[in-house]
Motif scaffolding. Structure first.
Motif, PDB file in Angstrom:
ATOM      1  N   GLY A 118       0.803  -1.216   0.000  1.00  0.00           N
ATOM      2  CA  GLY A 118       0.000   0.000   0.000  1.00  0.00           C
ATOM      3  C   GLY A 118       0.834   1.263   0.000  1.00  0.00           C
ATOM      4  N   GLN A 119       2.012   1.198   0.623  1.00  0.00           N
ATOM      5  CA  GLN A 119       2.904   2.350   0.640  1.00  0.00           C
ATOM      6  C   GLN A 119       3.428   2.646  -0.770  1.00  0.00           C
ATOM      7  N   LEU A 120       3.722   1.599  -1.517  1.00  0.00           N
ATOM      8  CA  LEU A 120       4.190   1.784  -2.897  1.00  0.00           C
ATOM      9  C   LEU A 120       3.082   2.354  -3.768  1.00  0.00           C
ATOM     10  N   GLU A 121       1.874   1.863  -3.557  1.00  0.00           N
ATOM     11  CA  GLU A 121       0.747   2.374  -4.329  1.00  0.00           C
ATOM     12  C   GLU A 121       0.476   3.837  -4.017  1.00  0.00           C
ATOM     13  N   ALA A 122       0.669   4.212  -2.744  1.00  0.00           N
ATOM     14  CA  ALA A 122       0.485   5.618  -2.375  1.00  0.00           C
ATOM     15  C   ALA A 122       1.518   6.505  -3.061  1.00  0.00           C
ATOM     16  N   CYS A 123       2.741   6.003  -3.199  1.00  0.00           N
ATOM     17  CA  CYS A 123       3.786   6.764  -3.894  1.00  0.00           C
ATOM     18  C   CYS A 123       3.442   6.963  -5.364  1.00  0.00           C
ATOM     19  N   VAL A 124       2.861   5.934  -5.964  1.00  0.00           N
ATOM     20  CA  VAL A 124       2.437   6.051  -7.361  1.00  0.00           C
ATOM     21  C   VAL A 124       1.314   7.075  -7.484  1.00  0.00           C
ATOM     22  N   ALA A 125       0.379   7.035  -6.527  1.00  0.00           N
ATOM     23  CA  ALA A 125      -0.738   7.978  -6.558  1.00  0.00           C
ATOM     24  C   ALA A 125      -0.266   9.416  -6.396  1.00  0.00           C
ATOM     25  N   LEU A 126       0.809   9.608  -5.627  1.00  0.00           N
ATOM     26  CA  LEU A 126       1.359  10.954  -5.420  1.00  0.00           C
ATOM     27  C   LEU A 126       2.340  11.362  -6.517  1.00  0.00           C
ATOM     28  N   PHE A 128       5.311  10.243  -7.151  1.00  0.00           N
ATOM     29  CA  PHE A 128       6.685  10.373  -6.690  1.00  0.00           C
ATOM     30  C   PHE A 128       7.628   9.741  -7.712  1.00  0.00           C
ATOM     31  N   SER A 129       8.810  10.335  -7.835  1.00  0.00           N
ATOM     32  CA  SER A 129       9.864   9.696  -8.613  1.00  0.00           C
ATOM     33  C   SER A 129      10.454   8.541  -7.798  1.00  0.00           C
ATOM     34  N   TYR A 130      11.318   7.755  -8.451  1.00  0.00           N
ATOM     35  CA  TYR A 130      11.920   6.605  -7.750  1.00  0.00           C
ATOM     36  C   TYR A 130      12.671   7.052  -6.498  1.00  0.00           C
ATOM     37  N   TRP A 131      13.482   8.099  -6.638  1.00  0.00           N
ATOM     38  CA  TRP A 131      14.297   8.535  -5.506  1.00  0.00           C
ATOM     39  C   TRP A 131      13.457   9.218  -4.445  1.00  0.00           C
ATOM     40  N   GLN A 132      12.390   9.920  -4.825  1.00  0.00           N
ATOM     41  CA  GLN A 132      11.479  10.485  -3.829  1.00  0.00           C
ATOM     42  C   GLN A 132      10.793   9.374  -3.050  1.00  0.00           C
ATOM     43  N   LYS A 133      10.377   8.344  -3.753  1.00  0.00           N
ATOM     44  CA  LYS A 133       9.718   7.207  -3.100  1.00  0.00           C
ATOM     45  C   LYS A 133      10.658   6.552  -2.090  1.00  0.00           C
ATOM     46  N   MET A 134      11.909   6.336  -2.501  1.00  0.00           N
ATOM     47  CA  MET A 134      12.860   5.679  -1.612  1.00  0.00           C
ATOM     48  C   MET A 134      13.224   6.566  -0.431  1.00  0.00           C
ATOM     49  N   ARG A 135      13.508   7.837  -0.704  1.00  0.00           N
ATOM     50  CA  ARG A 135      14.003   8.748   0.339  1.00  0.00           C
ATOM     51  C   ARG A 135      12.925   9.142   1.340  1.00  0.00           C
ATOM     52  N   LEU A 136      11.698   9.319   0.868  1.00  0.00           N
ATOM     53  CA  LEU A 136      10.646   9.869   1.727  1.00  0.00           C
ATOM     54  C   LEU A 136       9.734   8.809   2.344  1.00  0.00           C
ATOM     55  N   VAL A 137       9.622   7.659   1.695  1.00  0.00           N
ATOM     56  CA  VAL A 137       8.634   6.683   2.159  1.00  0.00           C
ATOM     57  C   VAL A 137       9.248   5.324   2.483  1.00  0.00           C
ATOM     58  N   ILE A 138       9.923   4.727   1.516  1.00  0.00           N
ATOM     59  CA  ILE A 138      10.328   3.329   1.653  1.00  0.00           C
ATOM     60  C   ILE A 138      11.454   3.148   2.668  1.00  0.00           C
ATOM     61  N   ILE A 139      12.577   3.848   2.458  1.00  0.00           N
ATOM     62  CA  ILE A 139      13.734   3.651   3.338  1.00  0.00           C
ATOM     63  C   ILE A 139      13.449   4.067   4.785  1.00  0.00           C
ATOM     64  N   PRO A 140      12.744   5.196   5.046  1.00  0.00           N
ATOM     65  CA  PRO A 140      12.427   5.507   6.450  1.00  0.00           C
ATOM     66  C   PRO A 140      11.642   4.407   7.153  1.00  0.00           C
ATOM     67  N   GLN A 141      10.800   3.673   6.417  1.00  0.00           N
ATOM     68  CA  GLN A 141      10.052   2.578   7.043  1.00  0.00           C
ATOM     69  C   GLN A 141      10.862   1.290   7.118  1.00  0.00           C
ATOM     70  N   ALA A 142      11.744   1.091   6.157  1.00  0.00           N
ATOM     71  CA  ALA A 142      12.550  -0.139   6.147  1.00  0.00           C
ATOM     72  C   ALA A 142      13.743  -0.046   7.093  1.00  0.00           C
ATOM     73  N   TRP A 143      14.256   1.163   7.315  1.00  0.00           N
ATOM     74  CA  TRP A 143      15.478   1.353   8.097  1.00  0.00           C
ATOM     75  C   TRP A 143      15.394   0.745   9.502  1.00  0.00           C
ATOM     76  N   PRO A 144      14.307   0.973  10.277  1.00  0.00           N
ATOM     77  CA  PRO A 144      14.254   0.364  11.620  1.00  0.00           C
ATOM     78  C   PRO A 144      14.330  -1.160  11.590  1.00  0.00           C
ATOM     79  N   GLU A 145      13.803  -1.776  10.530  1.00  0.00           N
ATOM     80  CA  GLU A 145      13.856  -3.237  10.423  1.00  0.00           C
ATOM     81  C   GLU A 145      15.244  -3.727  10.020  1.00  0.00           C
ATOM     82  N   MET A 146      16.027  -2.859   9.397  1.00  0.00           N
ATOM     83  CA  MET A 146      17.384  -3.245   9.005  1.00  0.00           C
ATOM     84  C   MET A 146      18.346  -3.261  10.184  1.00  0.00           C
ATOM     85  N   ILE A 147      18.100  -2.403  11.174  1.00  0.00           N
ATOM     86  CA  ILE A 147      19.107  -2.155  12.205  1.00  0.00           C
ATOM     87  C   ILE A 147      19.485  -3.399  13.002  1.00  0.00           C
TER      88      ILE A 147
END
Length: 239
Positions: A118-126, A128-147
């Motif tokens: 759903g987060q990816l779909e929201a980026c498409v709806a907004l 967002f470019s690939y780097w906007q999607k990664m920088r603003l949405v995807i990586i901030p949510q994935a980062w805590p799970e990576m740590i």
């Protein structure tokens, strides 16, 4: 009392080797993080050529020994390409970073893939470019799970940094072996010294990564369960 005085006497000689170990660990971890994000994003790309290149690099460095890689970086590559590295520590950092970065790349790829669709779909709806999607949405949510897995790899890199002694770098392990072979010294004492040092360093790395995880989760509104305080209505219900 004699043991404490021996530690106090030997400790100053470990300061320079400690700097070598810390340098290999810190800069190797930073380089590994860069490699992990680069290969992780490529491995998750829709382009077949990017995925193929990333998979080849990842499997090569995961599938070969770090010891062999160190000797290739320090000895073989300079001879093959007629280049000279004045600082062996830099070459060792590159080898450590590539090896552990290959493992961490799978952590990055998996964590990004675990972000809800759903987060990816929201980026498409907004739009967002690939780097906007990664920088603003995807990586901030994935980062805590990576740590947490990255924390484990950072500790493994710290312990793996002892292998740089095989290519002539005077780190903690190398220094302990040199000191322990002296006629007036005991090998067991110096091995015990670095055992405690590695434990303290590992504990500091783990503590720092837990702090970073808490900060990252708070940054996206996820308070860690272990530090979550009971709400007033929960306390009343319990009472």
């Amino acid at each position: 009392m004699n043991f404490i005085s021996n530690v106090a006497e030997a400790l100053p000689s470990y300061m320079t080797p400690l700097v070598v170990t810390l340098s290999a660990t810190v800069f190797g971890s930073l380089f590994a993080l860069v490699v992990a994000f680069g290969l992780g994003l490529m491995a998750g790309s829709r382009l077949l050529i990017l995925r193929g290149v990333a998979r080849t690099i990842i499997e090569f460095f995961r599938g070969t020994s770090l010891v062999v890689q160190l000797f290739w970086f320090v000895v073989v590559i300079p001879q093959l390409f007629q280049v000279r590295f004045d600082a062996v520590i830099i070459v060792a950092i590159l080898a450590l970073g590539m090896n552990y970065g290959a493992y961490a790349a799978e952590v990055v790829r998996g964590s990004i893939a675990a972000v809800p669709q759903g987060q990816l779909e929201a980026c498409v709806a907004l739009n967002f470019s690939y780097w906007q999607k990664m920088r603003l949405v995807i990586i901030p949510q994935a980062w805590p799970e990576m740590i947490p897995p990255l924390s484990t790899l950072a500790i493994l890199l710290l312990k793996g940094s002892s292998l740089v002694s095989l290519v002539g770098l005077a780190d903690l392990t190398f220094h302990a072996q040199v000191m322990g072979r002296r006629p007036d010294q005991e090998m067991l004492f110096h091995l015990g010294m670095i055992l405690v040092m590695y434990f303290i360093l590992s504990y500091l790395v783990a503590s720092g990564m837990r702090f970073l995880e808490r900060r990252a989760k708070r940054g996206i509104g996820q308070e860690p369960v272990a530090t979550r305080r009971p709400r007033a209505k929960d306390a009343v219900a319990v009472g």
